[in-house]
Design a protein around this motif. Structure first.
Motif, mmCIF file in Angstrom:
data_model
loop_
_atom_site.group_PDB
_atom_site.id
_atom_site.type_symbol
_atom_site.label_atom_id
_atom_site.label_comp_id
_atom_site.label_asym_id
_atom_site.label_seq_id
_atom_site.Cartn_x
_atom_site.Cartn_y
_atom_site.Cartn_z
ATOM 1 N N PRO A 204 0.967 -1.362 -0.072
ATOM 2 C CA PRO A 204 -0.144 -0.001 -0.148
ATOM 3 C C PRO A 204 1.013 1.181 0.252
ATOM 4 N N GLY A 205 0.560 2.181 -0.843
ATOM 5 C CA GLY A 205 1.262 3.418 -0.952
ATOM 6 C C GLY A 205 2.284 3.439 -2.159
ATOM 7 N N ASP A 206 2.525 2.304 -2.911
ATOM 8 C CA ASP A 206 3.453 2.377 -3.902
ATOM 9 C C ASP A 206 2.551 2.605 -5.289
ATOM 10 N N ASP A 207 3.321 2.618 -6.190
ATOM 11 C CA ASP A 207 2.602 2.954 -7.423
ATOM 12 C C ASP A 207 1.846 1.729 -7.805
ATOM 13 N N VAL A 208 0.978 1.767 -8.820
ATOM 14 C CA VAL A 208 0.118 0.653 -9.442
ATOM 15 C C VAL A 208 0.034 0.850 -11.014
ATOM 16 N N VAL A 209 -0.595 -0.238 -11.435
ATOM 17 C CA VAL A 209 -0.746 -0.473 -12.857
ATOM 18 C C VAL A 209 -1.925 0.094 -13.469
ATOM 19 N N ILE A 210 -2.047 0.786 -14.549
ATOM 20 C CA ILE A 210 -3.205 1.199 -15.241
ATOM 21 C C ILE A 210 -3.561 0.094 -15.984
ATOM 22 N N VAL A 211 -4.940 -0.446 -15.971
ATOM 23 C CA VAL A 211 -5.091 -1.685 -16.889
ATOM 24 C C VAL A 211 -5.029 -1.459 -18.317
ATOM 25 N N PRO A 212 -4.488 -2.341 -18.951
ATOM 26 C CA PRO A 212 -4.512 -2.354 -20.187
ATOM 27 C C PRO A 212 -5.542 -1.920 -21.121
ATOM 28 N N SER A 213 -6.708 -2.574 -20.627
ATOM 29 C CA SER A 213 -8.094 -2.399 -21.352
ATOM 30 C C SER A 213 -8.564 -0.972 -21.471
ATOM 31 N N LEU A 214 -7.795 -0.069 -20.268
ATOM 32 C CA LEU A 214 -8.246 1.594 -20.520
ATOM 33 C C LEU A 214 -7.290 2.004 -21.343
ATOM 34 N N LYS A 215 -7.855 2.644 -22.544
ATOM 35 C CA LYS A 215 -7.178 2.951 -23.880
ATOM 36 C C LYS A 215 -7.034 4.506 -23.990
ATOM 37 N N ASP A 216 -8.550 5.095 -23.694
ATOM 38 C CA ASP A 216 -8.731 6.647 -24.215
ATOM 39 C C ASP A 216 -7.796 7.435 -23.128
ATOM 40 N N GLU A 217 -6.974 8.286 -23.892
ATOM 41 C CA GLU A 217 -6.132 9.034 -23.002
ATOM 42 C C GLU A 217 -6.681 10.376 -22.019
ATOM 43 N N GLU A 218 -7.882 10.509 -22.739
ATOM 44 C CA GLU A 218 -8.554 11.695 -21.898
ATOM 45 C C GLU A 218 -9.222 11.045 -20.765
ATOM 46 N N VAL A 219 -9.786 9.920 -20.892
ATOM 47 C CA VAL A 219 -10.540 9.227 -19.452
ATOM 48 C C VAL A 219 -9.297 9.014 -18.389
ATOM 49 N N ILE A 220 -8.150 8.320 -19.140
ATOM 50 C CA ILE A 220 -6.915 8.088 -18.195
ATOM 51 C C ILE A 220 -6.570 9.249 -17.605
ATOM 52 N N ARG A 221 -6.570 10.434 -18.182
ATOM 53 C CA ARG A 221 -5.977 11.680 -17.420
ATOM 54 C C ARG A 221 -7.065 12.020 -16.359
ATOM 55 N N GLN A 222 -8.447 12.047 -16.693
ATOM 56 C CA GLN A 222 -9.504 12.236 -15.793
ATOM 57 C C GLN A 222 -9.406 11.280 -14.407
ATOM 58 N N LYS A 223 -9.322 9.926 -14.664
ATOM 59 C CA LYS A 223 -9.329 8.964 -13.654
ATOM 60 C C LYS A 223 -7.968 8.962 -12.707
ATOM 61 N N PHE A 224 -6.812 9.316 -13.539
ATOM 62 C CA PHE A 224 -5.491 9.655 -12.624
ATOM 63 C C PHE A 224 -4.938 10.916 -12.816
ATOM 64 N N PRO A 225 -5.432 11.868 -11.898
ATOM 65 C CA PRO A 225 -5.002 13.195 -12.260
ATOM 66 C C PRO A 225 -3.699 13.428 -11.545
ATOM 67 N N LYS A 226 -3.054 12.478 -10.955
ATOM 68 C CA LYS A 226 -1.656 12.615 -10.413
ATOM 69 C C LYS A 226 -0.793 12.329 -11.752
ATOM 70 N N GLY A 227 -1.192 11.787 -12.916
ATOM 71 C CA GLY A 227 -0.347 11.628 -13.920
ATOM 72 C C GLY A 227 0.007 10.052 -13.925
ATOM 73 N N TYR A 228 0.707 9.784 -14.860
ATOM 74 C CA TYR A 228 1.202 8.424 -15.063
ATOM 75 C C TYR A 228 2.393 8.432 -16.214
#
Length: 213
Positions: free
Chosen positions: A173-197
């Motif tokens: 807990p607290g470590d970085d995690v992996v964004i699931v490969p099925s999530l591909k829309d970059e705009e959606v990713i930016r909204q879901k992960f505002p800390k960046g990736y």
């Protein structure tokens, strides 16, 4: 047939150290850890039950109920609990199923003939509030269970149920995690992960744990 991940955890009614329990009703909307032991008054399992008792607050923080199982009687369990509390400086507050007729052991495939034809092997199941089996671990008799790992997996399951992420090897807990490969829309990713990736490969994108400030 053996239980598999994603199967519904079988319901049952069985006696225990705190009286009869109907499993699904007892579990309610909580997560559950059901773990079996070959018999009462066994040394490795005595340490495990003491550790589980000491981790009661950690399990409670995660909305997890713990329940042990042994093929001995509820009366025998009371004597064992006394030993556990005295030798492990613990206070066992969770139930121990008295599975003398092997009903629960058979439902959960806890008797493995290669190990013993009469007593349960040391299996552990994590069950979610929808009563689905989410983790199965079976340990050899000589090796005590790692409850830090059980808590780590529960943390991962609860995190990944609520966010579109997976946890990498050796994640804590607290470590970085992996964004699931099925999530591909970059705009959606930016909204879901505002800390960046960080994109290491198109299929390997790391992001700070989303539910941490």
């Amino acid at each position: 047939m053996s239980l598999r991940l994603g199967d519904t955890a079988p319901d049952f009614e069985q006696d225990s150290s705190i009286g009869p329990i109907r499993f699904h009703d007892w579990l309610g909307q909580s997560w559950g850890v059901l773990f079996s032991h070959p018999a009462d008054f066994t040394p490795v399992c005595t340490t495990e039950l003491g550790l589980t008792a000491k981790l009661a607050d950690e399990f409670a923080k995660r909305n997890v109920k713990t329940i042990a199982l042994s093929v001995d009687s509820a009366e025998s369990h009371q004597g064992w609990i006394k030993d556990i509390n005295e030798t492990q400086a613990a206070n066992v507050g969770f139930p121990i199923l008295a599975d003398g007729n092997r009903k629960v052991a058979e439902l959960y495939d806890m008797i493995h003939p290669n190990a013993s034809t009469t007593v349960t092997v040391r299996s552990l199941f994590v069950i979610d509030p929808a009563k689905k089996v989410r983790l199965i671990i079976t340990y050899p008799a000589s090796t005590g269970r790692n409850f830090d790992e059980v808590l780590r997996v529960i943390d991962s399951l609860q995190l990944t149920d609520n966010h579109q992420v997976a946890t990498p090897g050796n994640w804590k807990p607290g470590d970085d995690v992996v964004i699931v490969p099925s999530l591909k829309d970059e705009e959606v990713i930016r909204q879901k992960f505002p800390k960046g990736y960080t994109t290491l490969r198109p299929y390997l994108r790391m992001t700070p744990q989303p539910d941490r400030k």
